[in-house]
Scaffold this active site. Sequence first.
Site, PDB file in Angstrom:
ATOM      1  N   ARG A  45       0.858  -1.183   0.000  1.00 44.98           N
ATOM      2  CA  ARG A  45       0.000   0.000   0.000  1.00 44.98           C
ATOM      3  C   ARG A  45       0.894   1.232   0.000  1.00 44.98           C
ATOM      4  O   ARG A  45       2.103   1.141   0.119  1.00 44.98           O
ATOM      5  CB  ARG A  45      -1.037  -0.020   1.139  1.00 44.98           C
ATOM      6  CG  ARG A  45      -0.663  -0.642   2.436  1.00 44.98           C
ATOM      7  CD  ARG A  45       0.448   0.025   3.200  1.00 44.98           C
ATOM      8  NE  ARG A  45       0.231   1.448   3.341  1.00 44.98           N
ATOM      9  CZ  ARG A  45       1.173   2.340   3.591  1.00 44.98           C
ATOM     10  NH1 ARG A  45       2.450   1.948   3.709  1.00 44.98           N
ATOM     11  NH2 ARG A  45       0.917   3.616   3.712  1.00 44.98           N
ATOM     12  N   GLY A  46       0.235   2.412  -0.131  1.00 40.49           N
ATOM     13  CA  GLY A  46       1.014   3.642  -0.301  1.00 40.49           C
ATOM     14  C   GLY A  46       1.107   3.909  -1.800  1.00 40.49           C
ATOM     15  O   GLY A  46       1.464   3.008  -2.573  1.00 40.49           O
ATOM     16  N   ARG A  88      -7.587  -0.495  -6.636  1.00 42.43           N
ATOM     17  CA  ARG A  88      -7.855   0.569  -5.638  1.00 42.43           C
ATOM     18  C   ARG A  88      -8.071   1.878  -6.408  1.00 42.43           C
ATOM     19  O   ARG A  88      -7.312   2.175  -7.341  1.00 42.43           O
ATOM     20  CB  ARG A  88      -6.695   0.721  -4.635  1.00 42.43           C
ATOM     21  CG  ARG A  88      -6.603  -0.454  -3.658  1.00 42.43           C
ATOM     22  CD  ARG A  88      -5.666  -0.160  -2.499  1.00 42.43           C
ATOM     23  NE  ARG A  88      -6.284   0.688  -1.492  1.00 42.43           N
ATOM     24  CZ  ARG A  88      -5.585   1.264  -0.496  1.00 42.43           C
ATOM     25  NH1 ARG A  88      -4.289   1.098  -0.391  1.00 42.43           N
ATOM     26  NH2 ARG A  88      -6.212   2.011   0.402  1.00 42.43           N
ATOM     27  N   GLN A 195      -1.675   2.388   9.988  1.00 43.03           N
ATOM     28  CA  GLN A 195      -0.393   2.504   9.263  1.00 43.03           C
ATOM     29  C   GLN A 195       0.650   3.242  10.094  1.00 43.03           C
ATOM     30  O   GLN A 195       1.850   2.977   9.984  1.00 43.03           O
ATOM     31  CB  GLN A 195      -0.593   3.259   7.930  1.00 43.03           C
ATOM     32  CG  GLN A 195      -1.351   2.494   6.874  1.00 43.03           C
ATOM     33  CD  GLN A 195      -2.838   2.807   6.906  1.00 43.03           C
ATOM     34  OE1 GLN A 195      -3.398   3.139   7.953  1.00 43.03           O
ATOM     35  NE2 GLN A 195      -3.487   2.685   5.766  1.00 43.03           N
ATOM     36  N   ASP A 236      -2.064  10.731  -2.062  1.00 45.10           N
ATOM     37  CA  ASP A 236      -2.481   9.683  -3.004  1.00 45.10           C
ATOM     38  C   ASP A 236      -2.841  10.250  -4.366  1.00 45.10           C
ATOM     39  O   ASP A 236      -2.734   9.569  -5.390  1.00 45.10           O
ATOM     40  CB  ASP A 236      -3.649   8.899  -2.432  1.00 45.10           C
ATOM     41  CG  ASP A 236      -3.153   8.003  -1.318  1.00 45.10           C
ATOM     42  OD1 ASP A 236      -3.006   8.504  -0.193  1.00 45.10           O
ATOM     43  OD2 ASP A 236      -2.837   6.836  -1.599  1.00 45.10           O
ATOM     44  N   ASN A 246      -5.400  12.322   0.727  1.00 40.77           N
ATOM     45  CA  ASN A 246      -4.475  11.483   1.500  1.00 40.77           C
ATOM     46  C   ASN A 246      -5.295  10.716   2.532  1.00 40.77           C
ATOM     47  O   ASN A 246      -6.523  10.875   2.628  1.00 40.77           O
ATOM     48  CB  ASN A 246      -3.385  12.338   2.154  1.00 40.77           C
ATOM     49  CG  ASN A 246      -2.249  11.495   2.723  1.00 40.77           C
ATOM     50  OD1 ASN A 246      -1.728  10.602   2.038  1.00 40.77           O
ATOM     51  ND2 ASN A 246      -1.871  11.717   3.962  1.00 40.77           N
ATOM     52  N   LYS A 247      -4.637   9.892   3.286  1.00 39.94           N
ATOM     53  CA  LYS A 247      -5.292   9.010   4.266  1.00 39.94           C
ATOM     54  C   LYS A 247      -6.335   9.740   5.110  1.00 39.94           C
ATOM     55  O   LYS A 247      -6.101  10.869   5.543  1.00 39.94           O
ATOM     56  CB  LYS A 247      -4.198   8.399   5.139  1.00 39.94           C
ATOM     57  CG  LYS A 247      -4.649   7.452   6.206  1.00 39.94           C
ATOM     58  CD  LYS A 247      -5.567   6.351   5.717  1.00 39.94           C
ATOM     59  CE  LYS A 247      -5.034   5.566   4.547  1.00 39.94           C
ATOM     60  NZ  LYS A 247      -6.113   4.786   3.855  1.00 39.94           N
TER      61      LYS A 247
HETATM   62  O1  MRU Z   1      -4.480   3.165   2.314  1.00 35.55           O
HETATM   63  P1  MRU Z   1      -3.007   3.388   2.154  1.00 35.55           P
HETATM   64  O2  MRU Z   1      -2.200   2.847   3.294  1.00 35.55           O
HETATM   65  O3  MRU Z   1      -2.519   2.931   0.810  1.00 35.55           O
HETATM   66  O4  MRU Z   1      -2.850   4.972   2.203  1.00 35.55           O
HETATM   67  C1  MRU Z   1      -1.573   5.509   2.097  1.00 35.55           C
HETATM   68  C2  MRU Z   1      -1.527   6.990   2.236  1.00 35.55           C
HETATM   69  O5  MRU Z   1      -2.530   7.649   2.389  1.00 35.55           O
HETATM   70  C3  MRU Z   1      -0.181   7.631   2.075  1.00 35.55           C
HETATM   71  O6  MRU Z   1      -0.078   8.764   2.869  1.00 35.55           O
HETATM   72  C4  MRU Z   1       0.036   8.016   0.601  1.00 35.55           C
HETATM   73  O7  MRU Z   1      -0.216   6.940  -0.241  1.00 35.55           O
HETATM   74  C5  MRU Z   1       1.398   8.526   0.345  1.00 35.55           C
HETATM   75  S1  MRU Z   1       2.586   7.255   0.477  1.00 35.55           S
HETATM   76  C6  MRU Z   1       4.110   7.861   0.069  1.00 35.55           C
END
Ligand code: MRU
Length: 346
Positions: A45-46, A88, A195, A236, A246-247
């Site tokens: 993920r990320g 995703r 996370q 993201d 973002n998250k």
């Molecule tokens: O749901 P995730 O864990 O994939 O979400 C990740 C994030 O929101 C990160 O902050 C984002 O992808 C940047 S990662 C360098």
Amino acid sequence: MIKTIEYVDGMVRMIDQTRLPAEKVFVDCKTIEEVGQAIKTMVIRGAPAIGVAAAMGVSLGADAITAANFDEFYDAMKRQCDRLGKSRPTAVNLAWAIDRMKQVARDSKNFSIAAVKVRLKQEALAILTEDVSINKSMGQHGQTLVKNGNVILTHCNAGALATAGFGTALGVIRASVNAGKNVRVLANETRPFLQGARLTAWELKEDGIPVKLITDNMCGFFMKNQQVDMVIVGADRIAKNGDVANKIGTYMVAVLAKENRIPFYVAAPVSTLDFALASGDEIPIEERSAEEVVNINGKRIAPEGIEVAHPAFDITPNKLVTAIITENGIARAPYTASLQTMVKKK
Ligand code: MRU
């Protein structure tokens, strides 16, 4: 530092991020479908790491195609890519990587199919290697904003685990440490997938970078008590006007930062910019399973039958963003103009 993702013997090997930090186990994907499943279930993920995984998945998928000519090959590849692209919805790096792989295939149409497959694998490896050097450049630009002794708050995991290595937001922190600055990190745990608690806390601790874990609802307390000098998060997807997806919880952090006059920085590669979308309102927000909210580590914490919402991302409006750190420099408002120059510098 453990490798987030690599090619091993014709397979794509990823560290299973659903099991960290308790267990360091790896998942080997032999097919594009297995890579898609790993992205969906957040084994990897990320945003940048999802992009790298997608590129490698496309290469595995291409290797498995038997076709009499290029058009037949490309049709099959496109069908595979369409399915992978649905794994995703929010991180634009997924579509970015798939498009880049499709372009390589189209540019190779006069080659033999065996040669196209080789070129696709080379491209996937190039995307992986580039990602690390992009993060290092981002770190160099970003560390100029950090002063010796600063306390940096971060949300989610935008570290080595969210990329092919070094990280985006955590890359800026690593570059600051490498430049000889003493920095300390406050890591939001990042409910519901944790996370921050599981991944950010783990990778910073492994590197010996001072990190203190807090629950998400504590961050206002530390900001108000002047114990945070800046916020740095990843992204993201960033729309043309600088609105940032973002998250989930990032928006809350940005509002609190504004209220407490704390700079709020976003670190993201140019591949996370989506100029096709005028504003954050157009960014698709992934809705994930209720199970991730009602359970913590497999233990149910909420009553049976309760109604649950689980948007996995939120949008931080550009007016709350102090600057966006990219591999090509630091963009500031007005973002519609400054982000364009980041891409042109490429
Ligand atoms: O749901 P995730 O864990 O994939 O979400 C990740 C994030 O929101 C990160 O902050 C984002 O992808 C940047 S990662 C360098």
